[in-house]
Design a protein around this motif. Structure first.
Motif, PDB file in Angstrom:
ATOM      1  N   GLU A  91      90.251 -24.182  -0.968  1.00 54.52           N
ATOM      2  CA  GLU A  91      89.040 -23.954  -0.165  1.00 54.52           C
ATOM      3  C   GLU A  91      88.386 -25.263   0.232  1.00 54.52           C
ATOM      4  O   GLU A  91      87.879 -25.412   1.354  1.00 54.52           O
ATOM      5  CB  GLU A  91      88.062 -23.093  -0.970  1.00 54.52           C
ATOM      6  CG  GLU A  91      88.546 -21.666  -1.186  1.00 54.52           C
ATOM      7  CD  GLU A  91      87.585 -20.867  -2.059  1.00 54.52           C
ATOM      8  OE1 GLU A  91      86.611 -21.491  -2.556  1.00 54.52           O
ATOM      9  OE2 GLU A  91      87.820 -19.661  -2.255  1.00 54.52           O
ATOM     10  N   LYS A  92      88.377 -26.233  -0.660  1.00 53.73           N
ATOM     11  CA  LYS A  92      87.781 -27.533  -0.354  1.00 53.73           C
ATOM     12  C   LYS A  92      88.527 -28.233   0.776  1.00 53.73           C
ATOM     13  O   LYS A  92      87.927 -28.811   1.690  1.00 53.73           O
ATOM     14  CB  LYS A  92      87.792 -28.393  -1.613  1.00 53.73           C
ATOM     15  CG  LYS A  92      87.084 -29.724  -1.443  1.00 53.73           C
ATOM     16  CD  LYS A  92      87.070 -30.493  -2.756  1.00 53.73           C
ATOM     17  CE  LYS A  92      86.362 -31.835  -2.600  1.00 53.73           C
ATOM     18  NZ  LYS A  92      86.340 -32.594  -3.872  1.00 53.73           N
TER      19      LYS A  92
ATOM     20  N   GLN B  73      90.272 -26.711   3.195  1.00 50.32           N
ATOM     21  CA  GLN B  73      90.010 -26.001   4.447  1.00 50.32           C
ATOM     22  C   GLN B  73      88.640 -26.351   5.003  1.00 50.32           C
ATOM     23  O   GLN B  73      88.453 -26.522   6.216  1.00 50.32           O
ATOM     24  CB  GLN B  73      90.126 -24.497   4.207  1.00 50.32           C
ATOM     25  CG  GLN B  73      91.545 -24.030   3.916  1.00 50.32           C
ATOM     26  CD  GLN B  73      91.612 -22.554   3.625  1.00 50.32           C
ATOM     27  OE1 GLN B  73      90.567 -21.880   3.512  1.00 50.32           O
ATOM     28  NE2 GLN B  73      92.842 -22.021   3.485  1.00 50.32           N
ATOM     29  N   LYS B  74      87.633 -26.459   4.139  1.00 51.08           N
ATOM     30  CA  LYS B  74      86.288 -26.809   4.591  1.00 51.08           C
ATOM     31  C   LYS B  74      86.251 -28.211   5.186  1.00 51.08           C
ATOM     32  O   LYS B  74      85.597 -28.459   6.211  1.00 51.08           O
ATOM     33  CB  LYS B  74      85.328 -26.696   3.405  1.00 51.08           C
ATOM     34  CG  LYS B  74      83.863 -26.852   3.795  1.00 51.08           C
ATOM     35  CD  LYS B  74      82.963 -26.576   2.599  1.00 51.08           C
ATOM     36  CE  LYS B  74      81.497 -26.685   3.013  1.00 51.08           C
ATOM     37  NZ  LYS B  74      80.596 -26.432   1.875  1.00 51.08           N
ATOM     38  N   GLN B  75      86.978 -29.162   4.559  1.00 48.67           N
ATOM     39  CA  GLN B  75      87.039 -30.522   5.098  1.00 48.67           C
ATOM     40  C   GLN B  75      87.707 -30.538   6.466  1.00 48.67           C
ATOM     41  O   GLN B  75      87.282 -31.267   7.374  1.00 48.67           O
ATOM     42  CB  GLN B  75      87.800 -31.427   4.120  1.00 48.67           C
ATOM     43  CG  GLN B  75      87.040 -31.713   2.833  1.00 48.67           C
ATOM     44  CD  GLN B  75      87.861 -32.529   1.853  1.00 48.67           C
ATOM     45  OE1 GLN B  75      89.044 -32.743   2.087  1.00 48.67           O
ATOM     46  NE2 GLN B  75      87.250 -32.952   0.759  1.00 48.67           N
TER      47      GLN B  75
ATOM     48  N   GLN C  54      87.687 -28.043   8.696  1.00 42.77           N
ATOM     49  CA  GLN C  54      86.753 -27.471   9.662  1.00 42.77           C
ATOM     50  C   GLN C  54      85.686 -28.476  10.045  1.00 42.77           C
ATOM     51  O   GLN C  54      85.307 -28.587  11.224  1.00 42.77           O
ATOM     52  CB  GLN C  54      86.120 -26.205   9.079  1.00 42.77           C
ATOM     53  CG  GLN C  54      87.095 -25.051   8.912  1.00 42.77           C
ATOM     54  CD  GLN C  54      86.441 -23.848   8.240  1.00 42.77           C
ATOM     55  OE1 GLN C  54      85.253 -23.898   7.898  1.00 42.77           O
ATOM     56  NE2 GLN C  54      87.226 -22.780   8.039  1.00 42.77           N
ATOM     57  N   ASN C  55      85.182 -29.211   9.113  1.00 47.25           N
ATOM     58  CA  ASN C  55      84.152 -30.225   9.416  1.00 47.25           C
ATOM     59  C   ASN C  55      84.691 -31.304  10.343  1.00 47.25           C
ATOM     60  O   ASN C  55      83.991 -31.735  11.277  1.00 47.25           O
ATOM     61  CB  ASN C  55      83.656 -30.863   8.121  1.00 47.25           C
ATOM     62  CG  ASN C  55      82.846 -29.892   7.282  1.00 47.25           C
ATOM     63  OD1 ASN C  55      82.296 -28.906   7.794  1.00 47.25           O
ATOM     64  ND2 ASN C  55      82.776 -30.144   5.970  1.00 47.25           N
TER      65      ASN C  55
END
Length: 543
Positions: free
Chosen positions: A497-498, A500-502, A504-505
């Motif tokens: 999850e970490k 994927q979030k990076q 997207q940012n």
């Protein structure tokens, strides 16, 4: 020729003998020890002596300073060498550098240069370089025999039964094929050719009478992947036949001729020392212990375990096969018998070992006579032991009481009894298989040292250590293992999850930068031509 040899011997006997018992080179030069093993005398203060050769009559040593001859006559040779030797009659000094040079001690001049190593027969009347034979009186070529370009060459040295032998060697495992053994009789036109197993290295050992040859061949790698030590073979040659010698399963550690045959140490540890007669028939299993080296002298033989072994030394008389002495010394690099076989020395030398350099002199029964330590000891050699002024009580009780560990002083006899080493020779039958002897449970109990068996490594377990106590092993339960598995899955999910979030940012930042570039202020700059500037942007000249 025999009369000339006898004349040379009488001339040698008239030369004065050196009074040193041993000479040794160390970081401060070259010293000699007197015949009482008590006082040392400095022979040379040259600190960088790299090699030396010793006889009863003279000492030759060399280094960056050149070569010095010390004895009845003293002279210098301006030459740098890698090794020094004497010829059998001590008339020539063999100097090894880029090529092999012969230097005459009588005329003090160079005699001849050779492209390969040089060997002499027992009388010193013949000189051999590969397959070429020279007469030492004039150094004229007498004969030439077939010799492989890449291989091992040796001679039997005995003039009345002189053979030349050579073995071809393989350079790479890709060239795996049988090697060729070539043997020629010097006086008679006899030529023998045999096939031996593939070999990267070979050691040829002629008997004292020069009629029997042992060929110890080995490969550095085992192409069958059955052994870490490569493959080892021992062949026994006479003019009648070439036969393979049966040994224990495993590597061959050492092979040496003795007074009544030859001894072979073979097999995995504890290795077995077997005595064979001159016909190649096994006779006695002398010893089974942690040994890997054989040092014969006259009627004695020392069976030792040096290198990465414990340093045990067993001394036997070959006539009766009776053990007459034993001792123990670790970190031994050099073992050497005295000329008359009454004493031996042990040395730990530099650079093989850079700590605890020393030499030890013992009687043949294991009595400690001299011990001296050095910061750096390079080499030590016996010179003369005919006039030793040492009295040793060799009563059986005294001998037994002095067989101690030279390092710790512990009673060695008691220690070996507790270890249950099988040091009593055993008669072997001709049809007895060594493989069956090695696998016999009763025999394994006799030779097994007293030590606990090493257990198999257990599976990783959870350990709880308590202060000043042995660790308490606690086996994890099924619930704990399931909990550890769930925690591992959660950690993997959080990492995913970490990431994927990076991602997207980074994508959002890239889109925002594009929008800012499109919505930027328009460029209101308008070009106003200057009437004073021409077409080429240079000012117009006005009168």
């Amino acid at each position: 020729m025999q009369q000339l040899y006898q004349l040379l011997l009488t001339q040698q006997e008239s030369l004065p003998e050196l009074t040193y018992s041993v000479v040794y080179r160390h970081q401060h030069g070259l010293d000699g020890l007197d015949n009482t093993f008590t006082h040392s005398t400095q022979i040379s203060d040259q600190p960088n002596i790299k090699c030396m050769a010793v006889s009863k009559y003279s000492i030759v040593f060399g280094g960056d300073f050149g070569i010095e001859h010390w004895g009845n006559s003293k002279f210098n040779i301006q030459m740098k060498v890698q090794a020094i030797q004497f010829s059998p009659d001590y008339e020539y000094i063999i100097l090894q550098a880029k090529e092999t040079m012969l230097f005459s001690t009588k005329t003090q001049n160079f005699v001849k240069a050779f492209p390969h190593d040089v060997k002499f027969d027992s009388t010193g009347s013949l000189c051999f370089c590969k397959g070429i034979v020279y007469e030492t009186a004039t150094f004229q070529q007498l004969k030439q025999f077939k010799c492989p370009e890449y291989g091992d060459f040796t001679i039997s040295t005995q003039r009345d039964s002189l053979y030349l032998s050579s073995v071809t060697l393989i350079k790479h495992l890709e060239d795996l094929k049988d090697c060729q053994l070539l043997i020629d009789h010097y006086d008679q036109n006899k030529h023998f050719e045999h096939q031996i197993p593939p070999s990267n290295e070979v050691k040829q050992l002629w008997s004292d009478d020069g009629k029997i040859l042992l060929i110890w061949s080995q490969t550095l790698d085992d192409h069958t992947n059955q052994s870490y030590f490569g493959t080892h073979h021992l062949n026994h040659w006479t003019e009648d036949k070439l036969q393979n010698i049966e040994l224990f399963e495993g590597p061959i550690h050492d092979v040496q001729w003795v007074q009544n045959g030859f001894i072979v140490i073979s097999g995995y540890m504890p290795a077995g020392a077997i005595l064979f007669n001159k016909q190649g028939e096994k006779e006695y299993l002398i010893l089974q212990a942690h040994i890997n080296s054989i040092f014969p002298k006259n009627n004695l033989v020392a069976l030792c375990g040096f290198g990465n072994l414990t340093g045990d030394i067993y001394i036997y008389e070959m006539d009766s096969l009776k053990k007459v002495g034993q001792t123990r010394q670790d970190k031994v690099v050099q073992f050497e018998w005295s000329p008359n076989g009454e004493h031996f020395l042990l040395a730990t030398t530099f650079p093989r070992l850079r700590v605890d350099n020393q030499f030890i002199i013992c009687s043949k029964y294991g009595d400690l006579l001299r011990k001296e330590k050095f910061e750096e000891l390079y080499e030590i050699k016996w010179v003369n032991d005919t006039n030793l002024n040492i009295s040793i009580n060799i009563v059986e009780e005294v001998k037994q009481s002095k067989q101690i560990n030279l390092t710790t002083g512990v009673d060695f006899i008691k220690q070996m009894k507790e270890a249950k080493v099988n040091d009593q020779p055993r008669k072997l039958q001709k049809d007895e298989k060594l493989s069956a002897l090695r696998s016999s449970p009763q025999n394994q109990q006799q030779v097994q040292l007293v030590q606990t068996a090493v257990p198999l490594k257990p599976a990783p377990q959870k350990q709880i250590f308590m202060r000043r106590q042995e660790p308490i092993i606690q086996q994890p339960t099924a619930e704990e293992l399931e909990q550890q598995h769930q925690q591992h899955l959660q950690q993997q999910q959080m990492k995913l999850e970490k990431k994927q979030k990076q991602k997207q940012n980074r994508h959002m930042n890239h889109q925002n930068n594009k929008q800012k570039q499109k919505q930027g202020p328009p460029n209101d700059f308008q070009y106003e031509p200057n009437q004073d500037i021409g077409q080429n942007c240079y000012p117009i000249w006005q009168d």
